[in-house]
Design an enzyme around this catalytic site. Structure first.
Site, PDB file in Angstrom:
ATOM      1  N   GLU A 289     -12.321  56.169  80.488  1.00 43.58           N
ATOM      2  CA  GLU A 289     -11.049  55.650  79.685  1.00 43.58           C
ATOM      3  C   GLU A 289     -10.424  54.550  80.160  1.00 43.58           C
ATOM      4  O   GLU A 289     -10.079  54.222  81.220  1.00 43.58           O
ATOM      5  CB  GLU A 289     -10.146  56.892  79.668  1.00 43.58           C
ATOM      6  CG  GLU A 289      -8.906  56.879  78.759  1.00 43.58           C
ATOM      7  CD  GLU A 289      -8.037  58.072  78.986  1.00 43.58           C
ATOM      8  OE1 GLU A 289      -8.474  59.068  79.342  1.00 43.58           O
ATOM      9  OE2 GLU A 289      -6.885  57.768  78.795  1.00 43.58           O
TER      10      GLU A 289
ATOM     11  N   LYS B 151      -3.098  66.540  82.098  1.00 49.72           N
ATOM     12  CA  LYS B 151      -4.389  65.869  81.900  1.00 49.72           C
ATOM     13  C   LYS B 151      -4.555  64.547  82.355  1.00 49.72           C
ATOM     14  O   LYS B 151      -5.466  63.908  82.983  1.00 49.72           O
ATOM     15  CB  LYS B 151      -4.747  65.740  80.307  1.00 49.72           C
ATOM     16  CG  LYS B 151      -6.016  65.353  79.900  1.00 49.72           C
ATOM     17  CD  LYS B 151      -6.111  63.594  79.650  1.00 49.72           C
ATOM     18  CE  LYS B 151      -7.210  63.197  78.932  1.00 49.72           C
ATOM     19  NZ  LYS B 151      -7.357  61.648  79.041  1.00 49.72           N
TER      20      LYS B 151
ATOM     21  N   ASP C  58     -17.880  68.051  92.416  1.00 49.18           N
ATOM     22  CA  ASP C  58     -17.912  68.820  91.118  1.00 49.18           C
ATOM     23  C   ASP C  58     -16.727  68.774  90.508  1.00 49.18           C
ATOM     24  O   ASP C  58     -15.773  69.561  90.721  1.00 49.18           O
ATOM     25  CB  ASP C  58     -18.662  69.968  91.701  1.00 49.18           C
ATOM     26  CG  ASP C  58     -18.792  70.849  90.334  1.00 49.18           C
ATOM     27  OD1 ASP C  58     -18.224  70.633  89.266  1.00 49.18           O
ATOM     28  OD2 ASP C  58     -19.672  72.080  90.527  1.00 49.18           O
TER      29      ASP C  58
ATOM     30  N   HIS D 281      -1.890  50.760  76.063  1.00 41.68           N
ATOM     31  CA  HIS D 281      -2.945  51.098  75.529  1.00 41.68           C
ATOM     32  C   HIS D 281      -3.328  50.208  74.565  1.00 41.68           C
ATOM     33  O   HIS D 281      -4.700  49.835  74.539  1.00 41.68           O
ATOM     34  CB  HIS D 281      -2.786  52.524  74.907  1.00 41.68           C
ATOM     35  CG  HIS D 281      -2.968  53.838  75.811  1.00 41.68           C
ATOM     36  ND1 HIS D 281      -3.380  54.836  75.339  1.00 41.68           N
ATOM     37  CD2 HIS D 281      -3.023  53.800  77.124  1.00 41.68           C
ATOM     38  CE1 HIS D 281      -3.465  55.829  76.134  1.00 41.68           C
ATOM     39  NE2 HIS D 281      -3.644  54.901  77.654  1.00 41.68           N
TER      40      HIS D 281
HETATM   41  C1  MEV Z   1      -3.900  59.932  78.676  1.00 44.41           C
HETATM   42  O1  MEV Z   1      -5.184  59.887  79.094  1.00 44.41           O
HETATM   43  C2  MEV Z   1      -2.972  60.714  79.208  1.00 44.41           C
HETATM   44  C3  MEV Z   1      -1.357  60.953  79.122  1.00 44.41           C
HETATM   45  O2  MEV Z   1      -1.508  61.524  77.733  1.00 44.41           O
HETATM   46  C4  MEV Z   1      -0.726  61.773  80.019  1.00 44.41           C
HETATM   47  C5  MEV Z   1       0.514  62.144  79.622  1.00 44.41           C
HETATM   48  O3  MEV Z   1       0.770  62.193  78.563  1.00 44.41           O
HETATM   49  O4  MEV Z   1       1.434  62.311  80.637  1.00 44.41           O
HETATM   50  C6  MEV Z   1      -0.969  59.368  78.888  1.00 44.41           C
END
Ligand code: MEV
Length: 438
Positions: free
Chosen positions: A85, A280, A296, A393
């Protein structure tokens, strides 16, 4: 078309590739060329990779990047990251730099206990099972001695074995619940070998004990396996500074920034939809280092998310507060990692990653992984609560599209100028390139 195949695993690598190419592609030669394009010209290195898994046809590349300037417990680290990513490595590096002039990251391992279980069914008198267990407990340690000997020399081994009665939740279900210390290895093989021996000993001792009736002797071992839930293998990572020290470009009002940041974390603490995305973001950092160091990541993911739900509701792994003018941001996560064994001594890039990190112990690696996760989370929340996430982004995205279209230097300048005042979208970039090229 019938795409079933028998004996695939026994085919040679060439024949496997031929079968895939001719079964799934209209132009098999193209498919074969693509597959082979990713082979390593060093046949020994290729063989090493072929043998990591089964039915290997080629290699699947992921980029490996480095986020420098991580000040962790007063020492600087460059952190290798493997991830597909865009923006993640840049965000980690930006956070690292930012915190390096604000005291850096503090990290510590709070516990490092691993868990495994022998799951079995026993139909009989529970008191007799408990007495039997107490009686034969020393035999469990004796029976596993040949497996644990080396680990004991390194200061690890089986910590304890307890009998768990789970019959309230499932009829006749019991466990041997076993705790381990596995030092610098992740310990999966060690733990599973111990558990399978414990299961054998349990069955054998049950057969010959005078405690049980004939029916009770026939207790049934269902399975023996480590748990990837490791709530007593915890690392803590933290950053903190005076609120006014948070000031920087895009953080003109540090008090307002800190309050909004704490609010964003509070939302993730009570709102599962947000918590999953919040976490995430943490795992963007965690997984990238876990992968780079040959650990892992599925085990880590499973364990971390279970931990995030430990109070019955999925929640944020990280926390933030302002107290007496001090901003503190921290998290505690379970991480079962190894720096010896497994892929760590086999994969040349894993060895390299560990070398870049100064050949860490498993505890040190736990700290570095947690710190990268926290840095990632800080970067995401900082963007989300200030400029929004899309600005950064879309810059990366724009670059990817320009690369895809092999844009010239002149085109890039014109396009960058246009998007200074316009929102980037895939369609708008493509349209602009097409117009420029008319
Ligand atoms: C994107 O890979 C991760 C985010 O969505 C994490 C978040 O929203 O805190 C930017």
């Amino acid at each position: 078309m019938n795409n079933a195949v028998s004996g695939f695993s026994k085919l040679s690598k060439e024949d496997k590739i031929n079968w895939i190419a001719s079964t799934y592609f209209s132009y098999p030669e193209h498919a074969i060329a693509t597959i082979k394009q990713y082979w390593n010209s060093d046949s020994k290195l290729q063989q090493l990779h072929d043998e990591f898994i089964e039915n290997t046809i080629t290699n699947f590349y992921l980029p490996m990047g480095v986020a420098p300037n991580f000040l962790v417990n007063e020492k600087y680290f460059s952190i290798p990251m493997v991830i597909e990513e865009s923006s993640v490595v840049a965000a980690a590096a930006k956070s690292a730099k930012y915190w390096s002039s604000r005291g850096g990251f503090k990290a510590s391992v709070l516990s490092s206990e691993k868990i495994g279980q022998v799951h079995f069914i026993y139909k009989g008198d529970v008191k007799k099972l408990e007495d039997f267990f107490q009686k034969i407990k020393p035999k469990f340690f004796e029976a596993t001695e040949s497996i644990t000997k080396n680990m004991q020399k390194r200061g690890g081994g089986i910590l304890d074995i307890t009998l768990q009665n789970k019959t309230q939740e499932l009829a006749n279900y019991f466990q041997l619940h076993v705790t381990f210390e596995t030092k610098d290895s992740m310990g999966a093989n060690f733990i599973n070998s111990c558990l399978e021996q414990l299961a054998k000993t349990l069955k054998a001792e049950a057969q010959v004990t005078s405690f049980f009736t004939e029916e009770e002797k026939n207790l049934q071992v269902v399975m023996s396996i480590l748990s990837n839930y490791v709530p007593n293998c915890i690392v803590r990572a933290e950053v903190s500074c005076k609120v006014e020290e948070l000031a920087e470009k895009n953080i003109e009002n540090p008090q307002e920034f800190a309050e909004k940041f704490v609010q964003a974390v509070a939302i993730a603490e009570i709102e599962p939809y947000r918590a999953v995305t919040h976490n995430k973001g943490i795992m963007n950092g965690v997984d990238a280092v876990v992968l780079a160091t040959g650990n892992d990541f599925r085990a880590v993911e499973a364990g971390v998310h279970a931990y995030a739900s430990r109070n019955g509701k999925y929640s944020s792994l990280s926390h933030a507060k302002i107290e007496n003018g001090i901003f503190t941001f921290w998290m505690e996560i379970p991480l079962a990692l190894g720096t010896v064994g497994g892929l760590t001594s086999l994969h040349p890039l894993v060895k390299m990653a560990l070398e870049i990190l100064g050949k860490p112990s498993s505890h040190e690696l736990m700290q570095l992984v947690a710190v990268t996760g926290l840095a990632q989370n800080f970067a995401a929340l900082r963007s989300l609560t200030t400029t929004g996430i899309q600005e950064g982004h879309m810059k990366m995205h724009l670059n990817n599209i320009l690369n895809q279209f092999q844009a010239t230097k002149e085109e890039r300048i014109a396009i960058a100028k246009y998007f200074e005042n316009n929102t980037v979208s895939h369609a708008s970039v493509v349209e602009l390139i097409e117009n420029l090229r008319k």
